[in-house]
Design a protein around this motif. Structure first.
Motif, PDB file in Angstrom:
ATOM      1  N   UNK A 785      30.366  29.122  31.895  1.00  0.00           N
ATOM      2  CA  UNK A 785      30.145  30.534  32.239  1.00  0.00           C
ATOM      3  C   UNK A 785      31.092  30.878  33.393  1.00  0.00           C
ATOM      4  N   UNK A 786      32.061  31.671  33.090  1.00  0.00           N
ATOM      5  CA  UNK A 786      33.153  31.951  34.028  1.00  0.00           C
ATOM      6  C   UNK A 786      33.053  33.397  34.517  1.00  0.00           C
ATOM      7  N   UNK A 787      33.236  33.578  35.858  1.00  0.00           N
ATOM      8  CA  UNK A 787      33.122  34.903  36.481  1.00  0.00           C
ATOM      9  C   UNK A 787      34.287  35.789  36.041  1.00  0.00           C
ATOM     10  N   UNK A 788      33.944  37.054  35.740  1.00  0.00           N
ATOM     11  CA  UNK A 788      34.957  38.055  35.401  1.00  0.00           C
ATOM     12  C   UNK A 788      35.412  38.745  36.695  1.00  0.00           C
ATOM     13  N   UNK A 789      36.723  38.868  36.847  1.00  0.00           N
ATOM     14  CA  UNK A 789      37.290  39.518  38.040  1.00  0.00           C
ATOM     15  C   UNK A 789      37.537  40.996  37.718  1.00  0.00           C
ATOM     16  N   UNK A 790      36.772  41.888  38.405  1.00  0.00           N
ATOM     17  CA  UNK A 790      36.898  43.332  38.155  1.00  0.00           C
ATOM     18  C   UNK A 790      37.719  44.026  39.248  1.00  0.00           C
ATOM     19  N   UNK A 791      38.553  43.256  39.960  1.00  0.00           N
ATOM     20  CA  UNK A 791      39.331  43.868  41.058  1.00  0.00           C
ATOM     21  C   UNK A 791      40.125  45.067  40.562  1.00  0.00           C
ATOM     22  N   UNK A 792      40.756  44.938  39.414  1.00  0.00           N
ATOM     23  CA  UNK A 792      41.443  46.078  38.791  1.00  0.00           C
ATOM     24  C   UNK A 792      40.518  46.645  37.726  1.00  0.00           C
ATOM     25  N   UNK A 793      39.885  47.806  37.952  1.00  0.00           N
ATOM     26  CA  UNK A 793      38.919  48.312  36.972  1.00  0.00           C
ATOM     27  C   UNK A 793      39.553  48.670  35.639  1.00  0.00           C
ATOM     28  N   UNK A 794      40.876  48.776  35.600  1.00  0.00           N
ATOM     29  CA  UNK A 794      41.537  49.086  34.326  1.00  0.00           C
ATOM     30  C   UNK A 794      41.710  47.840  33.465  1.00  0.00           C
ATOM     31  N   UNK A 795      41.652  46.656  34.068  1.00  0.00           N
ATOM     32  CA  UNK A 795      41.901  45.431  33.293  1.00  0.00           C
ATOM     33  C   UNK A 795      41.124  44.274  33.887  1.00  0.00           C
ATOM     34  N   UNK A 796      39.865  44.121  33.546  1.00  0.00           N
ATOM     35  CA  UNK A 796      39.085  42.974  34.031  1.00  0.00           C
ATOM     36  C   UNK A 796      39.732  41.663  33.582  1.00  0.00           C
ATOM     37  N   UNK A 797      39.691  40.674  34.454  1.00  0.00           N
ATOM     38  CA  UNK A 797      40.405  39.411  34.218  1.00  0.00           C
ATOM     39  C   UNK A 797      39.407  38.268  34.077  1.00  0.00           C
ATOM     40  N   UNK A 798      39.676  37.416  33.063  1.00  0.00           N
ATOM     41  CA  UNK A 798      38.926  36.173  32.909  1.00  0.00           C
ATOM     42  C   UNK A 798      39.940  35.029  33.001  1.00  0.00           C
ATOM     43  N   UNK A 799      39.902  34.287  34.100  1.00  0.00           N
ATOM     44  CA  UNK A 799      40.820  33.150  34.282  1.00  0.00           C
ATOM     45  C   UNK A 799      40.144  31.877  33.767  1.00  0.00           C
ATOM     46  N   UNK A 800      40.715  31.285  32.685  1.00  0.00           N
ATOM     47  CA  UNK A 800      40.069  30.164  32.016  1.00  0.00           C
ATOM     48  C   UNK A 800      41.134  29.183  31.547  1.00  0.00           C
ATOM     49  N   UNK A 801      40.789  27.847  31.611  1.00  0.00           N
ATOM     50  CA  UNK A 801      41.735  26.861  31.104  1.00  0.00           C
ATOM     51  C   UNK A 801      41.906  27.040  29.601  1.00  0.00           C
ATOM     52  N   UNK A 802      43.124  26.884  29.179  1.00  0.00           N
ATOM     53  CA  UNK A 802      43.482  27.150  27.785  1.00  0.00           C
ATOM     54  C   UNK A 802      42.634  26.307  26.835  1.00  0.00           C
ATOM     55  N   UNK A 803      42.381  25.001  27.161  1.00  0.00           N
ATOM     56  CA  UNK A 803      41.640  24.122  26.249  1.00  0.00           C
ATOM     57  C   UNK A 803      40.204  24.587  26.051  1.00  0.00           C
ATOM     58  N   UNK A 804      39.643  25.407  27.022  1.00  0.00           N
ATOM     59  CA  UNK A 804      38.271  25.867  26.880  1.00  0.00           C
ATOM     60  C   UNK A 804      38.151  27.052  25.926  1.00  0.00           C
ATOM     61  N   UNK A 805      39.295  27.597  25.496  1.00  0.00           N
ATOM     62  CA  UNK A 805      39.265  28.768  24.608  1.00  0.00           C
ATOM     63  C   UNK A 805      39.540  28.398  23.159  1.00  0.00           C
ATOM     64  N   UNK A 806      39.766  27.085  22.894  1.00  0.00           N
ATOM     65  CA  UNK A 806      39.998  26.700  21.487  1.00  0.00           C
ATOM     66  C   UNK A 806      38.792  27.149  20.670  1.00  0.00           C
TER      67      UNK A 806
END
Length: 880
Positions: A785-806
């Motif tokens: 469960x990874x925190x979503x970064x809403x610093x830019x309200x136009x483009x929320x960011x999810x920073x995740x290791x590539x292998x966790x998105x397979x």
């Protein structure tokens, strides 16, 4: 009676034909008298040197019943005109020709022509609007546009229209604005205009600019280079021309400076001075022919109505000094400006009155063409307090319907009425009060009249009249800026000319004091007494020890002077910014400074009589003042003395205090123990808006919540709250709620639960959907469960290791599917290797390049050919 030019005497009056003097104006005098007979009013336009001031009054007196009043703008011109006419008739002044100026009158029962100042004519019109016994009024030099001259014209025109249709009214001018005055005098139809020919003798112009450009002086001193040049031009003219010289300079200071530069002139040349501050005997000396060649240094007082005998040459510095009023600060200043073309013509005409002459103009011909055509009327620039009171006393507070050449400026009139209202001289409708009539009757500026009337009962009539006379005749205080020192000099009589002028004004003011309200006269004097402690411990008004009968302690001369100045100018009561210094803050809010080396430096309190502020200068310069103490300042400025309870933001925290003020000056400050809660809340809100939201404690949870709410508003619309800085500051009283209401200081703001307060902004119908629409965390295929970064309200960011998105075919979407999350795909070391909101496209095109670059670097991590079907993982392969 006989008309002009007839050789007969009616009664004891010597008619004009008895005067053996032919001047250019004489041929038009019959036409002038005829115009007055037919229309009752006329305008006589006669250039300088034509004799209008001397011969026109005599011609009118030949033709009309009753006394002829001739109004002059200046005292020296009034006296000189009367003496000239009396001499032509072979009489002494005060017989058939007399004069009256402030503090001096020479006329009697046989006087037929009386020359007065325009100010004195205004006084007489207030006292007797019908001008009983007067057959004609001649207003000389109306083009000079002084305030009293404008009022005299307007009041006389109305008096003639309403009360005295038989009164002859003649306006005389040396400039060509005749049609303007003809319309004012004529009423329904313009008054006739009679014109005289030019002066008898020609005047040759010589352009003599300085050798290098000289900066315009403005409110500062005239450049020494110009004064050197004027002195050099005088020396040149003495060599090149014959006869006496008349030298025009802007003020007394420049006259003194040039006189010093000419002190070494050869024997046989007298350097004389002529200006309005002189004693009448000194002025008369400059107006009499001399035994030797003369250089007469003068101000604008000699521009018109005066003949300086023997003058064949004029040297003109090209400058004039005019009054300017700083409306915002209530400070006047004398500003030096270029002379107008009309005034330059007037000055040049002084050289051609008795023979052909020359004028040396200390500027170029090109500069001359850029000069203003006419001088600026005084009504456009001066303090209008006295002017406004005269209108109120006449019954026309705003001047509507009067024959004023120009309407008064609205802003200056507003300030003038505010001052008069403060003095109690006018009521709320602008009508004059009984106190206002007493002020008018004193015949001084309303401020000085107030000091005279109110101060006499406190310090005695004699001392009040003496100090007010010193303020009215300001020039007698020079040199120096200490009023009390000047007062002592005048009492001692060490300067006879100044003392005589001062004593005459003292007598006039003393006589102008009315009987006190209980039927008794004001006391001649009051004994001086010791002054008690300067301030009470509690800062209250009980700062001066009171005798047993409850009356204030009698004041010594020093404090009496300060009290009188303070009564006249309460907004100029000034306290030193620091002990022993020369910088002050006046009660009106203006900063002021003493001149370097002033004897007044170090005084804790001053009552400032004269101060001016140059354009652009940060402070005013104190020119004339009296030392006083806090108790006397409180007494003089009592209407502006107040106690304020203040709760406000000081810049760092809430300050609650009780302050005793004299205008802008803080006298006493003490803590306010129980300030009103609503005032404290208002102060905290002011602090928030001034300093910003950083006064609150923004925990990570509070910041994250604010960012999520900002995203929702952008993605889903205005149903969601606006959490921008501006909106949060504007609505702080609402969303901070009860926590703000109970806060008392900055530290209390820091303890507020900002996250809980922000949730109050979310409508109850949406509050339950916040986690659904803007989830704080997202579950990725690996189960993390990874925190979503809403610093830019136009483009929320999810920073995740590539292998966790397979296994993800595409990037997740939030806000009800409206917004894709921007994936920051990280390497096994946590460094970004790709940024995408279109994961499917990345698997097809970008992944192969990333796999090729990183599989060799991270061999223990999986790099499958098809990531969409590979199992996600949070860890590397174990070694075998």
């Amino acid at each position: 009676m006989g008309g002009p030019g007839r050789r007969e005497t009616v009664g004891h009056w010597a008619v004009l034909s008895d005067v053996p003097l032919d001047l250019p104006v004489r041929p038009v005098l019959p036409a002038m008298v005829s115009a007055l007979r037919s229309a009752g009013a006329a305008v006589l336009v006669a250039p300088p040197g034509t004799g209008k001031t001397t011969l026109a009054p005599l011609a009118v007196a030949d033709a009309v019943d009753g006394r002829v009043i001739v109004a002059q703008p200046r005292r020296v011109a009034a006296r000189a005109a009367a003496r000239r006419m009396a001499a032509l008739l072979g009489e002494r002044v005060g017989d058939q020709v007399g004069y009256a100026v402030r503090g001096e009158r020479r006329s009697g029962p046989r006087t037929r022509v009386e020359v007065v100042t325009t100010g004195l004519l205004v006084r007489r019109l207030h006292h007797d609007p019908e001008l009983a016994g007067v057959g004609a009024v001649l207003l000389d030099e109306v083009h000079e546009r002084q305030l009293d001259a404008d009022l005299a014209l307007a009041f006389t025109v109305e008096s003639r229209a309403a009360l005295r249709p038989d009164l002859w009214l003649l306006a005389m001018s040396a400039t060509p604005e005749a049609d303007r005055f003809a319309a004012l005098l004529g009423g329904a139809a313009p008054a006739p205009v009679v014109r005289a020919s030019a002066a008898l003798h020609p005047v040759t112009r010589i352009w003599a600019p300085p050798p290098r450009p000289v900066p315009p002086p403005g409110a500062g001193p005239v450049d020494r280079v110009l004064l050197d040049h004027v002195a050099a031009t005088v020396r040149l003219a003495l060599r090149e021309r014959t006869g006496d010289l008349l030298v025009f300079l802007p003020g007394v200071g420049e006259i003194t400076a040039v006189a010093g530069r000419l002190a070494d002139l050869r024997a046989g040349v007298d350097v004389l001075r002529l200006h309005g501050r002189q004693d009448s005997s000194e002025q008369d000396a400059a107006l009499r022919p001399g035994q030797r060649r003369r250089v007469v240094l003068t101000t604008a007082v000699a521009e018109s109505s005066l003949t300086v005998p023997g003058v064949r040459t004029v040297v003109d510095a090209g400058l004039s000094r005019v009054a300017r009023l700083d409306l915002a600060r209530g400070l006047g200043a004398l500003v030096t400006v270029p002379v107008s073309r009309a005034s330059a013509t007037q000055r040049a005409g002084r050289a051609g009155r008795q023979a052909p002459g020359h004028v040396y103009r200390c500027w170029s011909e090109a500069t001359h063409e850029r000069l203003p055509a006419q001088p600026e009327p005084e009504i456009a620039t001066a303090d209008l307090t006295g002017f406004a009171l005269e209108l109120a006393a006449w019954g026309a507070p705003d001047g509507t319907g009067l024959a004023l050449p120009d309407p008064p400026p609205a802003a200056a009139m507003t300030v003038a009425r505010q001052t008069l209202s403060t003095l109690g001289a006018i009521d709320a409708d602008g009508r004059i009060t009984a106190r206002g009539r007493a002020i008018v009757a004193a015949g001084a500026h309303p401020r000085l009249a107030r000091a005279l009337l109110d101060g006499a009962a406190r310090v005695g009539a004699d001392r009040a009249a003496e100090v007010v006379a010193l303020l009215a005749e300001e020039s007698v205080a020079r040199p120096g800026d200490d009023i009390v020192a000047a007062w002592r000099r005048l009492r001692a009589g060490t300067e006879p000319a100044a003392t005589a002028r001062w004593r005459a004004e003292v007598r006039r003011l003393r006589a102008a004091l009315p009987v006190a309200g209980d039927g008794r006269s004001y006391p001649d004097n009051l004994p001086a007494g010791d002054v008690a402690g300067r301030s009470a411990p509690d800062g209250s008004d009980r700062s001066r020890r009171l005798p047993d009968d409850g009356s204030p302690t009698p004041l010594p001369d020093d404090l009496a002077a300060g009290l009188l100045v303070g009564l006249a100018y309460p907004e100029r009561l000034a306290r030193a910014r620091r002990p022993g210094g020369g910088a002050y803050l006046m009660s009106g809010g203006t900063a002021a400074e003493l001149a370097p080396g002033s004897a007044l430096a170090g005084a804790d309190w001053l009552a400032v009589a004269v101060a001016d502020r140059s354009p652009g200068a940060p402070t005013a310069r104190i020119r004339l003042a009296a030392v006083l103490d806090e108790a006397t300042a409180r007494e003089a400025g009592a209407p502006s003395l107040r106690t304020d309870r203040e709760v406000g933001w000081s810049g760092t925290d809430v300050v609650a205090r009780e302050v005793v003020r004299l205008g802008a000056i803080e006298l006493v400050e003490r803590p306010l123990p129980r300030p009103a809660p609503e005032a404290v809340t208002a102060a905290l809100l002011a602090g928030l808006r001034g300093v910003g939201l950083d006064l609150l404690t923004w925990t990570p949870a509070a910041r994250a919540l604010r960012e999520r709410l900002a995203f929702c508003r952008r993605a889903l619309g205005d149903d969601w709250p606006d959490v921008s800085d501006g909106a949060l500051l504007a609505g702080a009283a609402d969303w901070l709620g009860p926590e703000l209401a109970t806060a008392r200081r900055r530290a209390d703001l820091a303890r507020i639960d900002v996250a809980g307060a922000l949730r109050r902004l979310v409508p109850w119908s949406l509050a339950g959907r916040l986690d659904e629409l803007a989830p704080e965390r997202l579950t990725v295929p690996s189960g993390s469960r990874i925190r979503v970064d809403y610093t830019d309200p136009a483009a929320p960011v999810l920073a995740v290791r590539l292998q966790e998105t397979f296994g993800w075919a595409d990037a997740p979407r939030i806000a009800g599917g409206r917004t894709p999350v921007l994936l920051h795909l990280l390497s096994p070391a946590g460094r970004p290797v790709a940024v995408t909101a279109d994961l499917a496209s990345f698997w097809r095109t970008g992944y192969r390049q990333v796999r090729a670059e990183l599989r060799g670097r991270y061999p223990r991590h999986p790099w499958p050919e098809d990531p969409t079907t590979a199992p996600p993982t949070r860890s590397a392969w174990r070694r075998r």
